[in-house]
Design a protein around this motif. Structure first.
Motif, PDB file in Angstrom:
ATOM      1  N   GLY A  47      36.965  41.365  26.114  1.00 40.88           N
ATOM      2  CA  GLY A  47      36.513  41.317  27.525  1.00 40.88           C
ATOM      3  C   GLY A  47      35.296  42.206  27.625  1.00 40.88           C
ATOM      4  O   GLY A  47      34.929  43.055  26.792  1.00 40.88           O
ATOM      5  N   THR A  86      38.347  38.832  30.801  1.00 39.93           N
ATOM      6  CA  THR A  86      37.256  38.364  31.512  1.00 39.93           C
ATOM      7  C   THR A  86      37.006  36.947  31.190  1.00 39.93           C
ATOM      8  O   THR A  86      37.718  36.143  31.212  1.00 39.93           O
ATOM      9  CB  THR A  86      35.950  39.410  31.344  1.00 39.93           C
ATOM     10  N   HIS A 104      40.268  35.623  32.543  1.00 40.14           N
ATOM     11  CA  HIS A 104      40.395  36.387  33.532  1.00 40.14           C
ATOM     12  C   HIS A 104      41.889  36.716  33.897  1.00 40.14           C
ATOM     13  O   HIS A 104      42.462  36.494  34.914  1.00 40.14           O
ATOM     14  CB  HIS A 104      39.794  35.807  34.880  1.00 40.14           C
ATOM     15  N   ASN A 155      41.187  43.386  30.407  1.00 40.41           N
ATOM     16  CA  ASN A 155      41.154  41.840  30.850  1.00 40.41           C
ATOM     17  C   ASN A 155      40.371  41.244  29.854  1.00 40.41           C
ATOM     18  O   ASN A 155      39.345  41.697  29.182  1.00 40.41           O
ATOM     19  CB  ASN A 155      40.760  41.888  32.319  1.00 40.41           C
ATOM     20  N   GLN A 209      39.221  44.357  35.993  1.00 39.79           N
ATOM     21  CA  GLN A 209      38.952  44.166  34.425  1.00 39.79           C
ATOM     22  C   GLN A 209      39.878  45.230  33.619  1.00 39.79           C
ATOM     23  O   GLN A 209      40.007  45.108  32.319  1.00 39.79           O
ATOM     24  CB  GLN A 209      37.611  44.801  34.192  1.00 39.79           C
ATOM     25  N   VAL A 234      37.167  41.144  40.030  1.00 38.83           N
ATOM     26  CA  VAL A 234      36.972  41.628  38.820  1.00 38.83           C
ATOM     27  C   VAL A 234      38.118  42.163  37.830  1.00 38.83           C
ATOM     28  O   VAL A 234      38.472  41.477  36.966  1.00 38.83           O
ATOM     29  CB  VAL A 234      36.065  42.874  38.756  1.00 38.83           C
ATOM     30  N   ASP A 236      32.240  39.798  38.966  1.00 36.29           N
ATOM     31  CA  ASP A 236      31.605  39.770  37.783  1.00 36.29           C
ATOM     32  C   ASP A 236      30.934  38.524  37.365  1.00 36.29           C
ATOM     33  O   ASP A 236      31.665  37.436  37.576  1.00 36.29           O
ATOM     34  CB  ASP A 236      32.364  40.183  36.451  1.00 36.29           C
TER      35      ASP A 236
END
Length: 577
Positions: free
Chosen positions: A152, A115, A123, A113, A194, A192, A183
């Protein structure tokens, strides 16, 4: 300057009420080694395997990394023993567990991801990486160029890290990132999800991190150095300065209960699989770890009590004390003012620091923070990274003047005014932190410092430069972790030493963590441990040839002296590229 003249200048200044720095008319205390200067450069958020996982040491050296274990090959593919790093799925619906019931393994890893990575959409799945990565570590630079690679940021908080490690199996990194919580307090809250951000690594065998590889080939590294605390930046920097933990206090400095919204609760929300109830930098960062009924505490203590040695020492978790486990702002700004503007501030602390100990023995020190004097730039000084900004005895005295902008370090080197002990912290653009910086940025920052010092031969002759990272940032690592107490240890992080006394191409296997930095300083200047409860009271490890990574006398922490050969200084000390 003659002593009589020094005293005369001081007297005149006092009569005229001139504000001046204290004049020191004595020599600094003698050292037990030829080292008169120790420089510690602190980067952000990379495990040992994340940087050195594919490093091949000199022929007479061994190393514990992804490549040596056969988990990967030198060309960045999975190796014949990739199963050692396989990531598993689990079920955790009732209460926090260090080792939840596993329900299988990932067929392929979920796509990493973005993030909050700078310059990328936030995201979402990072489409630079395949959606069907094989289950194991993958080379980041097969998909993203090494230079200024922004990727990320893996989840890296206290209770999450304990779960990622899974009692030493290191097999829940991906599952935790997919389930545990939100996060960094995103607003609005974002799950998250992720993906497999945590399983990426850089490949020195194909050209990544060339300066750090040069250091490893020509100087000394450790492959058994660890972050002191499970979790993130703030608590690990506090440990670097104090060998201890901060806790919540009332206005008189007594242990107190934090506001309810600041207490960690890693138990899963009803109806979820491991989605933490209350967690994060702005939603729970304290735990009363002496109370087994507190959410998350019991499983860790049960694990510690199950070990074949006594990991949990009396006093580690004082009754009624709620200890900081993640990142909150320090009590003071760098100029000594109380921090305002947010409720997530650690109350003033009174634990002794290495700065207090050095000053009490007339040993000079400074903390150099990049961008400290340039708060309006796009790159930020890391206030949570300065362990001394949490402590009243530093910030309510003239010792706070030793916290200076990084530009002062360069001037001090040029003018032969470098203190005995220097802590150097890059800003958010150069610290190497995933999402906001890149590894090559910290590599370049460190290289420039090393070469500046090496261009002063008389200075370098008496200096050890230590380059390390505050914590692993949630990245996967395959190394052994020695449980010391409720707080850690955490995963391995790189540690490199550049000095005329550093062994050439040497890989040291002695067990170390951030406490080792303080033990090294203490041994070099004949100082005592900081307090009766600080981690620097732990003994030096007794290591065996059959297992050079696990101390025989656990819990034990080394003092870094094994990284040096003080009897045979080197004359072949090449500049970094």
């Amino acid at each position: 300057m003659p002593l009589l003249l020094v005293l005369l200048v001081a007297l005149v200044g006092e009569l005229l009420h001139i504000e001046q720095a204290p004049l020191i008319v004595h020599a600094e205390p003698a050292t037990t080694t030829p080292l008169k200067h120790i420089i510690i450069i602190l980067g952000e958020n990379h495990t040992f395997d994340n940087i050195f996982g594919a490093y091949k040491p000199l022929k007479d050296q061994s190393i514990d990394n992804l490549l040596s274990k056969g988990i990967i090959t030198s060309n960045g593919r999975l190796g014949p023993r990739a199963w050692l790093s396989r990531q598993h799925l689990a079920q955790n619906r009732k209460g926090y567990s260090l080792s939840p019931q596993q329900t299988g393994s990932y067929r392929t890893l979920p796509q990493p991801n973005t993030t909050y990575a700078k310059g990328l959409p936030r995201h979402i799945p990072d489409r630079r990486f395949p959606a069907d990565l094989p289950n194991g570590p993958y080379q980041i630079t097969r998909y993203v160029p090494y230079h200024n690679a922004i990727v990320g940021d893996p989840i890296h908080r206290f209770y999450q890290m304990w779960q990622q490690i899974d009692k030493g199996k290191n097999d829940l990194f991906t599952w935790v990132a997919q389930t545990a919580g939100r996060d960094n307090g995103a607003i609005p809250p974002l799950p998250v999800y992720q993906g497999a951000v945590s399983m990426g690594y850089y490949n020195m065998s194909t050209g990544d991190a060339p300066d750090f590889r040069f250091i490893a080939d020509h100087y000394t590294i450790s492959d058994n150095y660890h972050q002191s605390i499970m979790g993130g930046t703030g608590v690990n920097h506090i440990a670097i300065g104090t060998a201890d933990m901060a806790f919540y206090t009332d206005s008189k400095g007594n242990p107190a209960r934090p506001p309810a919204h600041q207490i960690e609760n890693p138990n899963p929300k009803p109806g979820t699989n491991n989605n933490y109830t209350q967690d994060g930098y702005s939603g729970g960062s304290y735990s009363e770890c002496a109370n087994v009924r507190q959410p998350g505490v019991g499983p860790i203590l049960d694990y510690l009590h199950s070990l074949p040695y006594k990991a949990f020492r009396a006093g580690d978790c004082a009754p009624g004390s709620y200890y900081l486990l993640n990142n909150y702002k320090p009590a003071y700004t760098a100029t000594g003012q109380r921090t305002t503007g947010t409720p997530f501030v650690v109350p003033p602390q009174d634990m002794p620091t290495i700065a207090n100990e050095l000053s009490a023995h007339n040993i000079s020190w400074k903390y150099y923070g990049q961008s400290l004097n340039n708060q309006h730039s796009s790159a930020h000084f890391c206030d949570i990274c300065d362990p001394f900004q949490y402590v009243t005895s530093i910030m309510h005295s003239r010792l706070k003047d030793n916290i200076q902008d990084f530009t002062r370090f360069q001037a001090d080197v040029a003018n032969d005014r470098l203190p005995a002990v220097s802590f150097i912290k890059p800003d958010s653009a150069n610290d190497g932190h995933a999402a906001s910086s890149a590894l090559n940025k910290f590599e370049t920052f460190s290289t420039q410092i090393v070469n500046e010092v090496m261009h002063k031969p008389a200075l370098f002759k008496q200096t050890a430069i230590i380059v390390t990272f505050d914590e692993g940032g949630g990245y996967y690592d395959s190394g052994y972790i020695q449980p010391l107490d409720f707080f850690g240890d955490g995963p391995r992080v790189p540690l490199m030493v550049i000095s005329p006394y550093a062994r050439r191409g040497y890989v040291d296997h002695t067990y170390y963590d951030h406490t080792s930095l303080l033990k090294f300083i203490e041994r070099n200047w004949r100082l005592h441990p900081l307090s009766a409860r600080s981690f620097d009271n732990l003994p030096d490890p007794l290591m065996s040839r059959s297992n050079p990574y696990q101390p025989l006398n656990r819990p034990a922490i080394g003092d870094l002296m094994q990284l040096f050969d003080f009897q045979h200084p080197r004359h072949d000390t090449p500049l970094l590229p």
